[in-house]
Every structure is written in structure tokens, then in C-alpha cells.
Design a protein around this motif. Structure first.
Motif, PDB file in Angstrom:
ATOM      1  N   ILE A  47      -9.782  54.858 -39.929  1.00  0.00           N
ATOM      2  CA  ILE A  47     -10.882  54.487 -39.032  1.00  0.00           C
ATOM      3  C   ILE A  47     -10.637  53.103 -38.445  1.00  0.00           C
ATOM      4  CG2 ILE A  47     -13.339  53.898 -38.941  1.00  0.00           C
ATOM      5  CD1 ILE A  47     -13.798  56.059 -41.080  1.00  0.00           C
ATOM      6  N   GLY A  48     -10.177  52.177 -39.274  1.00  0.00           N
ATOM      7  CA  GLY A  48      -9.906  50.824 -38.786  1.00  0.00           C
ATOM      8  C   GLY A  48      -8.812  50.799 -37.740  1.00  0.00           C
ATOM      9  N   ASN A  49      -7.879  51.732 -37.826  1.00  0.00           N
ATOM     10  CA  ASN A  49      -6.806  51.798 -36.839  1.00  0.00           C
ATOM     11  C   ASN A  49      -7.266  52.438 -35.543  1.00  0.00           C
ATOM     12  OD1 ASN A  49      -3.697  51.290 -37.488  1.00  0.00           O
ATOM     13  ND2 ASN A  49      -4.823  51.548 -39.381  1.00  0.00           N
ATOM     14  N   ASP A  50      -7.942  53.553 -35.625  1.00  0.00           N
ATOM     15  CA  ASP A  50      -8.327  54.291 -34.420  1.00  0.00           C
ATOM     16  C   ASP A  50      -9.378  55.334 -34.807  1.00  0.00           C
ATOM     17  OD1 ASP A  50      -8.517  55.929 -32.176  1.00  0.00           O
ATOM     18  OD2 ASP A  50      -6.426  55.593 -31.618  1.00  0.00           O
ATOM     19  N   ILE A  71       8.926  57.682 -27.405  1.00  0.00           N
ATOM     20  CA  ILE A  71       9.248  59.089 -27.676  1.00  0.00           C
ATOM     21  C   ILE A  71       9.041  59.401 -29.158  1.00  0.00           C
ATOM     22  CG2 ILE A  71      11.089  60.813 -27.583  1.00  0.00           C
ATOM     23  CD1 ILE A  71      10.045  59.812 -24.862  1.00  0.00           C
ATOM     24  N   ASP A  72       9.510  58.480 -30.009  1.00  0.00           N
ATOM     25  CA  ASP A  72       9.339  58.711 -31.442  1.00  0.00           C
ATOM     26  C   ASP A  72       7.874  58.678 -31.849  1.00  0.00           C
ATOM     27  OD1 ASP A  72      11.944  59.186 -31.898  1.00  0.00           O
ATOM     28  OD2 ASP A  72      12.443  57.182 -32.652  1.00  0.00           O
ATOM     29  N   GLN A  73       7.076  57.861 -31.138  1.00  0.00           N
ATOM     30  CA  GLN A  73       5.638  57.868 -31.417  1.00  0.00           C
ATOM     31  C   GLN A  73       5.055  59.241 -31.113  1.00  0.00           C
ATOM     32  OE1 GLN A  73       3.655  54.614 -29.480  1.00  0.00           O
ATOM     33  NE2 GLN A  73       4.664  53.082 -30.745  1.00  0.00           N
ATOM     34  N   LYS A  74       5.572  59.869 -30.060  1.00  0.00           N
ATOM     35  CA  LYS A  74       5.096  61.219 -29.738  1.00  0.00           C
ATOM     36  C   LYS A  74       5.460  62.204 -30.839  1.00  0.00           C
ATOM     37  CE  LYS A  74       4.265  61.558 -24.981  1.00  0.00           C
ATOM     38  NZ  LYS A  74       4.354  62.454 -23.853  1.00  0.00           N
ATOM     39  N   ARG A  75       6.672  62.053 -31.356  1.00  0.00           N
ATOM     40  CA  ARG A  75       7.075  62.929 -32.463  1.00  0.00           C
ATOM     41  C   ARG A  75       6.144  62.723 -33.652  1.00  0.00           C
ATOM     42  NH1 ARG A  75      12.985  64.066 -31.983  1.00  0.00           N
ATOM     43  NH2 ARG A  75      13.801  62.682 -30.383  1.00  0.00           N
ATOM     44  N   ARG A 135     -11.456  60.884 -36.277  1.00  0.00           N
ATOM     45  CA  ARG A 135     -12.283  62.084 -36.124  1.00  0.00           C
ATOM     46  C   ARG A 135     -11.424  63.318 -35.916  1.00  0.00           C
ATOM     47  NH1 ARG A 135     -15.828  58.506 -33.419  1.00  0.00           N
ATOM     48  NH2 ARG A 135     -14.786  58.885 -31.448  1.00  0.00           N
ATOM     49  N   HIS A 136     -10.305  63.139 -35.216  1.00  0.00           N
ATOM     50  CA  HIS A 136      -9.473  64.303 -34.893  1.00  0.00           C
ATOM     51  C   HIS A 136      -8.540  64.718 -36.017  1.00  0.00           C
ATOM     52  CE1 HIS A 136     -10.891  63.835 -30.753  1.00  0.00           C
ATOM     53  NE2 HIS A 136     -10.606  65.101 -30.668  1.00  0.00           N
ATOM     54  N   VAL A 137      -8.505  63.971 -37.119  1.00  0.00           N
ATOM     55  CA  VAL A 137      -7.773  64.499 -38.267  1.00  0.00           C
ATOM     56  C   VAL A 137      -8.758  64.965 -39.335  1.00  0.00           C
ATOM     57  CG1 VAL A 137      -5.675  63.171 -37.856  1.00  0.00           C
ATOM     58  CG2 VAL A 137      -7.457  62.214 -39.320  1.00  0.00           C
ATOM     59  N   VAL A 177      -0.402  58.453 -26.034  1.00  0.00           N
ATOM     60  CA  VAL A 177      -0.129  58.624 -27.453  1.00  0.00           C
ATOM     61  C   VAL A 177      -0.957  57.650 -28.312  1.00  0.00           C
ATOM     62  CG1 VAL A 177       1.892  57.126 -27.403  1.00  0.00           C
ATOM     63  CG2 VAL A 177       1.759  58.911 -29.089  1.00  0.00           C
ATOM     64  N   ARG A 178      -1.527  58.167 -29.383  1.00  0.00           N
ATOM     65  CA  ARG A 178      -2.362  57.352 -30.279  1.00  0.00           C
ATOM     66  C   ARG A 178      -1.828  57.447 -31.698  1.00  0.00           C
ATOM     67  NH1 ARG A 178      -8.071  57.521 -27.455  1.00  0.00           N
ATOM     68  NH2 ARG A 178      -8.607  55.883 -28.890  1.00  0.00           N
TER      69      ARG A 178
END
Lengths: 287, 244, 311
Positions: C182-185, B146-150, C190-192, B91-92
């Protein structure tokens, strides 16, 4: 021919310096931007001891190496290790270590200026020596030979000892090495210290044939980085070739165009490599 | 019915990492409003396939097209703007942004764009929907896994994508959460979103997927309805090993 | 625009107007210090617009600043061009250079980017000196105008107004939001749907434009332009230290670092000039080990803690 041999001789010492930085960056994952100042420290020691007691720089090297090892170990343990621990990700560690090592670089320059603010001029083995019918300064040849010796000893250590193998393992994967029972923090400290010691010895060797002063460290940092990037991070063979290329190009530009342009030439190589082969000369293309 | 409902077409796609062929000459189609599952053992190239669709990786051979237009040479931001959004296997989230800003991130630059008050309004509705209502100004780092996934799902949905890629989005949920998750994905499908999901949770595959693609060592070994595919002897062999 | 936004604009305008009144009260020595502070305020604030959110440490300030100053010098001395014409040309040239460098460095990150930008100023400096020595003769470059320090100061306050306005606008725009993502990730960015390359180049170019403009505007102060002076890498480092010392989390963060550090430097240079490099080094170390989010970041943390503990 003259240019080629002079260039190769210079490249040999560059390779040794890049070896030191490679150990630090490849294993301890710290890009040490104070690397050039370690070189200048080595040069300063050689100059100081030579002027005071006429002791040969080669002997000085034997004194400087353990001191530098210990000093760099302290730097890693007390200044850099805390950064590694607090970093949430690789990016943050990189920014922190860039700023911290820049800080160390400036602080070292400041200290060295206050010790000796002028050029480290001294003359050691400045005698002619003949190779293939052309004459070269003996000090360049001696420096080259010692660079090769030290490099070879390091290589043997890396490939034929247990610690060397562990060091190589950490450079491949910090996490996996930890899982197979390697003490990663300790080995990183050793690699960083050893890298620093090698760099300082390189500085002592260089000072026999190039006159340095307290502020030129950053130029050597750039050169070492250029070599590493050109050769590919962690690639010893690549670094050697890259160092020789850099030595050749610098010598050729200095002789054929203008000595003032050597740095510009080195930088031009750097730009070309970054733009066209960012993975290094022999690096495999990343996906 | 003459109307073609083909949304995403993957044709003869190959991706190599050095000597390793991660995806090998793979082709499949996804129709509008379909839930397509990609399954297979670890290392079979599922996530690589997702990365190729979203543009995170460049493919070596083959083509991918969305609504009949090639997207396989586009960069990921362009692909996103054409209407493909995704979540990530690991998750990112955007740690220094609030929940509301995380959800807004998806709708400001992407497929259908909003900005300002309207974006905030829509983003808070989305947070509500994925079960994170009432916590708009909480920093994203304060959330559980889990909430990060949401939150990541809210971000992906924010631009009203045509195609949604879910990379093991249901992994690690407890039975109650899993049921909620499955219901949520069902409701997305009902709204007309086409979904491709990589998943190991077989219950989810059975109840969600209209069709399944089974990968092994980068190649397709089976494709069809979940029940049929999961009883295919070839599939059982790659999952459970030769000797059984 | 909310009422809070308007309030910020009004406050900013008032403070800038006050800053513009400094020449009325300050004379010689203090005017000179005010000028230095104004120069570094503009440089650090515009540096932070790009490097703050992205965490890309750019050391290219000296390159753009030097291009600005050097071109004004060359234009006026070698080609007899008018000062203001050269200011325009120099800042345009700096902008184009920044744009090209931005494009070239896009794929670099971390230490590669740092070294690339550091080397840039060095390379331009050696090339310019070489060309000067070999082709144009070693005539000096003079910038002779009838502008005094007070005039230059006013010019810089105007540029500061421009930079703050730009920063204020960016913080409220989609571009600013994109930079924070961008500073975060960068991968997520790019994916948004964010064109990360475009966003980064725009801001990098803007900060390059500002640095070259400042270099051009400050040139009359030095009268005599020397490549080794205007391309001095030290300038880049000082800008970084000042911005990080103040804190890059807010638009007005850098100035919080600029004022004390400029005064400290002034004091050190006057009394212990041998130690100026050492001070730079210590400043870097203090920032990394004690003020990782700058003075402002530290203050905000303390406030937040106090508020929590009193509740």
C-alpha cells in the motif's frame, strides 16, 4: 439580521485569506501549513507599528505586502523549490511540504513569541457604524471593504493580464504550461509569494477587529483549508461562497450557543464536507 | 458440446466522465482459453474498458460478469480475488520492494493464495519464467523499462488468474523481445488462461488473437477474427481517416 | 520462524527486561525522564506502525491520548470508578473512536488526512471543555492512586513489550506485507487483491488503542487532569518528530529518535522554555532537509556506501 451582516463581514476577510492559500496550493502545488502564521505576522506588524507610532493598519498593510511578498519568494525559492526538485512523485512532495511548512509554522511561532508573547491588543476605528438600523464596529466594515478591493484587484490581474493568464495556465496543468513556454518555476515562485502577501494583508485586516496572539496561526490555517476544500481547490467563486458560509456559521454559533464552540462548528463543517462532498460545493463529481 | 465456455460477459456497459462518454453501451463475451484483442485509435475507450473490468473505475450502466456472477459492483480487490489480474498501461512496479517481493505481492492476497517459503519458491519460478531469473533480491527500481514490464506480468500471473488483462504490454519492445513476448502469451493461453489484451502492435494482434474487438469513440464498430476485422472498411476508416 | 526471527525476539526480551530494571537504579529526576521516554517510545513506535509504511501523517495521537486520560479522570472523579476499570473503559473508548475515525478518513489522503486528524483533537478538546463548563460544573478531575512514577513506568514498559511484539508479528505477517505494498502504490495493492481499507483501519485502530491506553496509564502521573493539557496538539507533533527523526523503516527506529529528542526537550524546557516551539520547528526542518529517512536511514546509507567503496 445582525448575525447575518456580522457573519458576511467576517467571511469577506476569510475569503481574502483563502484566496492567498488557493494561489499557493493551486499554482505552486504547495499546501502551505504555515499560512496561519503569515496571518499572525501581518497582525503582529499592525499591532507593533500601531502601538509604536500610531500608524494606521491600512498604511501598515502597504508596507507589509511587499515585505511578505519578498519573504515568501525567498521561502519558495530556497526552501520549497528544492523539495519540488527532489520529489519523485506528487505523494512524496506532499508529505515533504507538509512537514517542511509545519516546521516553518512552529519556527515562526517561536520567533513571534520571543518578539511579543502576549495578545496583540490595540484599538483602531472601534466606533459604531449604522447599517440598516443596526450598529456595527467600523473596523469590521473597513476591513471588509479592503478585503473586497484587494480581492477584486487580484481577480482583474488574474483574468486581464498576461502573467495572470500564465498563472491560471499553470494551475490547470504544470506540464502543459511548461510545454507552451511558460517558465513554471518562476511563475510558481511568484504565485507563492503573491499568495503569501495577500494572506499577510488579510492578517493585518483581521487584527483590526479580532485580537490575535502568536499561537493562533494554526486555527487560521485550518479555517483557510476548510474554505478551500468547501469551495473546491482552485475555484475562486466557490471559495468566496464557502468563506461567507464559514463566517455566517461561526458568528451564528458564537452568538446563539457559545463562543467557545466556533472552532468545533468550523470543524464540523469540514467533516461534513469531506464525508459528503469531497469535491467541494460546486465541484464536479470526480469519476 | 453443451458445456458453456463463457468466462467473461460484458453487457451494455456505459462509462461517462462528466459529459464525455468514454465507453458507450458496449457488449462482448470472452470464452475460456480465448485471446481477445481490443483495438482502436487513441482515446477510443480501450483502457477505460480494462479499468471497468478490473474495478479500477466504476461503470455507470450495464453489467460485467465472471463465470456467470456479477462483478461489476465489486471493488478491485474483490475482483482480483475472483480471478482477474492485470498489468497497467503505464507500468506500475513496487519500487521499494525487491523483485521477489514484487512477484510475491501478486500471490499473497489474490485468487490462489500462498505465503511463506512456498510463496517465495513459486515467485522465484515465475521470475525465471518471465526472464528475470537470478535477480531475486535486486530492488525493482534497478530494472529497465522492459524488465519492469516483465516484472509486472510476473506479479499478475502470481495468483494463477483465470482472466489476464494486458494493457499494451507489448508496446515498446524491440523485434526480438516482441517475439519472446508473443511466445510467452501463447504459452499462457496453452495453460488455460483467458487473455484480454489492448494492443497497437498489429503483428501481435494477428498472431495472438482469436478474436478482436474494434472500438471507436467508446463504441464497438467491429468484432471477429483479426484478418476479417482488420480488412473491414469501417475499421480502416477509423484508423486511417475518412478521406482515403 | 527462522532462527533470525527467534534471535530478534530474544534480544528484544533482554532489552525490555533491562529497561524494566531502570527503576532499580534511577531516582527522582532520572526516573521522571525515563518515564517520559517510555511514554514517547510507545506512542512513536505504535504511530510508526501505521504511518511508517503508508506515509499518512496522523496527528490524531493527542485525540486518543486525551480520550484515555480524560476518561480516567472523569470516571474516577465524577463516578467514583476504580482506576483499573477506567483504564479498560478508556482504552476501549479510544479504540472505538480510532476505528470510526479510520473508517471516515479512508478516502482522504495527504493534507486532508493531516488536517482532519489535527482538527480532531482540537474539536474534542473544545467540546469537552464546553461540556465541562456548562453541564458538569468546573470541578477538577483528579486521578488519585497510590501508583508512583516507577509503577507507571513498569506499566508502560509492558505496553512497549506489547507494541514491539505486535510490530514484530506484523512485519512477518501478510498484513505487514500488505502495508508495504500500500505504501508503494495503493492502486496496485487493490489490484493484487488487498483490501486496502481493511488493512489501514486495522493498523490505525491499533495505534489509536495504544495511544488511549498510554493516556490512561500515564494519568496518575499528572494527578489533576485538564482537557487543555491532555488534548494538547503539541503531543501529536512531538510523536511525529520523534518517529521520523529515528526513522520509520524499522520497528526499533522511533526509539532512536525518542531518547535524544526527549533529552533535548527536557534541557530546553528547563533552561530556555521560551524556545520550545522554535525547537519543534527546527526539528521538523532538520528532518525534511537533512534526515528524510531518519537517523537510522542515514546510518544505513553510509554503511551501504562504505561497504561498496571498500570492495
Amino acid at each position: 439580521m445582525d448575525i447575518i451582516i456580522t457573519g458576511l463581514l467576517l467571511g469577506g476577510t476569510y475569503a481574502l485569506i483563502a484566496f492567498g492559500l488557493n494561489l499557493q496550493y493551486g499554482v505552486a502545488r504547495i499546501m502551505n501549513l504555515a499560512n496561519g502564521e503569515m496571518i499572525v505576522l501581518g497582525a503582529l506588524a499592525a499591532f507593533w507599528i500601531f502601538v509604536a507610532d500610531a500608524i494606521s493598519p491600512i498604511l501598515t498593510m502597504l508596507i507589509v505586502a511587499p515585505l511578505s511578498f519578498f519573504g515568501n519568494w525567498l521561502i519558495y525559492r530556497f526552501l520549497l523549490r528544492p523539495l519540488v526538485r527532489r520529489a519523485k512523485n506528487q505523494g512524496q512532495l506532499e508529505v515533504d511540504s507538509i512537514l517542511a511548512t509545519f516546521g516553518m509554522a512552529f519556527a515562526l511561532v517561536g520567533i513571534m513569541v520571543s518578539i511579543h508573547g502576549e495578545y496583540y491588543t490595540y484599538s483602531y476605528l472601534a466606533e459604531p457604524f449604522e447599517i440598516l438600523g443596526e450598529t456595527f464596529a467600523l473596523n469590521r466594515i473597513v476591513a471588509f471593504c479592503f478585503a473586497v478591493l484587494i480581492g477584486a484587484a487580484l481577480w482583474l490581474w488574474l483574468y486581464f493580464t498576461r502573467t495572470g493568464m500564465a498563472v491560471r495556465a499553470v494551475s490547470v496543468s504544470t506540464e502543459a504550461s511548461g510545454l507552451v513556454g511558460i517558465n513554471v518555476p518562476q511563475l510558481s515562485a511568484i504565485a507563492f509569494a503573491l499568495g503569501g502577501a495577500v494572506t499577510t494583508m488579510g492578517g493585518t485586516l483581521i487584527s483590526t477587529f479580532i485580537t490575535l496572539d502568536a499561537s493562533v496561526g494554526v486555527v487560521f490555517t485550518m479555517k483557510a483549508l476548510i474554505i478551500i476544500i468547501m469551495g473546491g481547490v482552485g475555484d475562486i467563486r466557490g471559495a468566496i461562497v464557502a468563506a461567507l458560509i464559514l463566517g455566517l456559521v461561526e458568528t451564528a454559533v458564537a452568538r446563539l450557543i457559545d463562543p467557545g464552540l466556533t472552532l468545533a462548528a468550523a470543524y464540523a463543517i469540514f467533516v461534513l464536507i469531506l464525508l459528503f462532498r469531497p469535491q467541494g460545493l460546486f465541484g464536479r463529481k470526480p469519476s | 458440446m453443451v458445456e458453456t465456455s463463457l468466462v467473461l460477459a460484458v453487457q451494455n456497459v456505459t462509462k461517462r466522465f462528466g459529459g464525455l462518454v468514454a465507453v458507450n453501451n458496449l457488449s462482448f463475451d470472452v470464452s475460456r482459453n480465448e485471446v481477445m484483442g481490443i483495438i482502436g485509435p487513441n482515446g477510443s475507450g480501450k483502457t477505460t474498458m480494462m479499468n471497468l473490468i478490473s474495478g479500477a473505475l466504476a461503470l455507470n450502466e450495464g453489467t460485467i460478469s465472471l463465470n456467470g456472477r456479477y462483478i461489476s459492483r465489486l471493488s478491485s480487490h474483490e475482483i482480483n480475488r475472483r480471478g482477474i489480474a492485470r498489468t497497467f498501461q503505464l507500468v506500475r512496479i513496487l519500487p521499494s520492494l525487491t523483485l521477489l517481493e514484487n512477484a510475491m505481492a501478486g500471490m499473497v492476497f489474490g485468487h490462489q493464495r500462498l505465503w511463506g517459503e512456498q510463496a517465495r519458491h513459486e515467485a522465484s519460478k515465475l521470475l525465471e519464467r518471465v526472464g528475470l531469473g537470478g535477480q531475486q533480491s535486486v530492488p525493482a527500481t534497478a530494472l529497465t523499462y522492459i524488465d519492469q514490464k516483465r516484472l509486472e506480468l510476473a506479479r499478475a500471473l502470481a495468483a494463477k488468474p483465470e482472466v489476464l488483462l494486458l494493457d499494451e504490454w507489448l508496446a515498446g519492445l524491440n523485434p526480438t523481445e516482441l517475439q519472446e513476448g508473443i511466445d510467452l502469451i501463447h504459452s499462457l493461453r496453452d495453460e488455460g488462461i483467458t487473455i484480454i489484451l489492448v494492443e497497437h502492435v498489429m503483428d501481435a494482434i494477428r498472431s495472438l488473437c482469436d478474436r478482436c474487438l474494434v472500438m471507436a469513440a467508446g463504441a464497438k464498430i467491429a468484432e471477429g477474427r483479426p484478418q476479417e476485422v482488420l480488412s473491414d472498411p469501417e475499421v480502416i476508416k477509423v484508423y486511417l481517416g475518412e478521406d482515403i | 520462524m527462522t532462527s533470525g526471527d527467534v534471535k530478534q525476539l530474544v534480544w528484544g526480551a533482554i532489552l525490555l527486561a533491562l529497561a524494566a530494571c531502570v527503576p532499580l537504579v534511577a531516582n527522582g529526576y532520572w526516573m521522571s525522564i525515563a518515564l517520559t521516554i517510555a511514554m514517547f517510545t510507545v506512542l512513536s513506535t505504535s504511530w510508526a506502525l501505521f504511518s511508517g509504511p503508508t506515509h499518512y501523517i496522523s496527528l490524531a495521537t493527542a485525540a486518543f491520548f486525551g480520550v484515555g486520560g480524560f476518561l480516567v479522570g472523569t470516571g474516577m472523579s465524577d463516578y467514583n470508578t476504580d482506576y483499573w476499570t477506567m483504564v479498560v473503559i478508556a482504552s476501549l473508548a479510544g479504540t472505538v473512536l480510532a476505528f470510526l475515525v479510520g473508517l471516515a478518513t479512508l478516502r482522504l489522503s495527504g493534507v486532508y488526512f493531516v488536517i482532519f486528524t489535527l482538527g480532531l483533537a482540537e474539536m474534542i478538546r473544545t467540546l469537552v471543555s464546553w461540556i465541562q463548563n456548562n453541564f458538569t460544573g468546573s470541578r477538577g478531575l483528579y486521578v488519585l492512586t497510590d501508583l508512583g512514577e516507577a509503577d507507571i513506568y513498569i506499566h508502560l514498559v509492558l505496553v512497549a513489550a506489547l507494541v514491539y511484539l505486535a510490530g514484530w508479528w506484523i512485519a512477518r505477517s501478510r498484513l505487514g506485507f500488505a502495508m508495504r505494498i500500500i505504501g508503494n502504490d495503493e492502486m496496485v495493492a487493490r489490484h493484487v487483491g488487498i483490501n486496502t481499507a481493511f488493512s489501514k483501519v486495522i493498523l490505525f485502530t491499533f495505534s489509536g488503542f495504544v495511544a488511549s491506553l498510554v493516556g490512561a496509564l500515564i494519568a496518575p502521573r499528572y494527578t489533576y487532569i485538564e482537557p487543555n493539557g491532555v488534548f494538547s496538539p503539541e503531543l501529536s507533533f512531538i510523536v511525529v518528530i520523534m518517529a521520523l527523526l529515528g526513522g520509520t523503516g524499522r520497528l526499533w527506529g522511533p526509539i532512536v529518535g525518542v531518547i535524544p529528542f526527549a533529552l533535548l526537550q527536557e534541557y530546553i524546557n528547563a533552561n530556555y522554555s521560551n524556545y520550545s516551539t522554535l525547537v519543534l520547528g527546527i526539528a521538523f526542518l532538520v528532518i525534511v532537509y537533512f534526515l528524510p529517512h531518519g537517523v537510522l536511514g542515514r546510518l544505513e546509507e553510509t554503511w551501504a556506501k562504505r561497504r561498496r567503496s571498500t570492495w
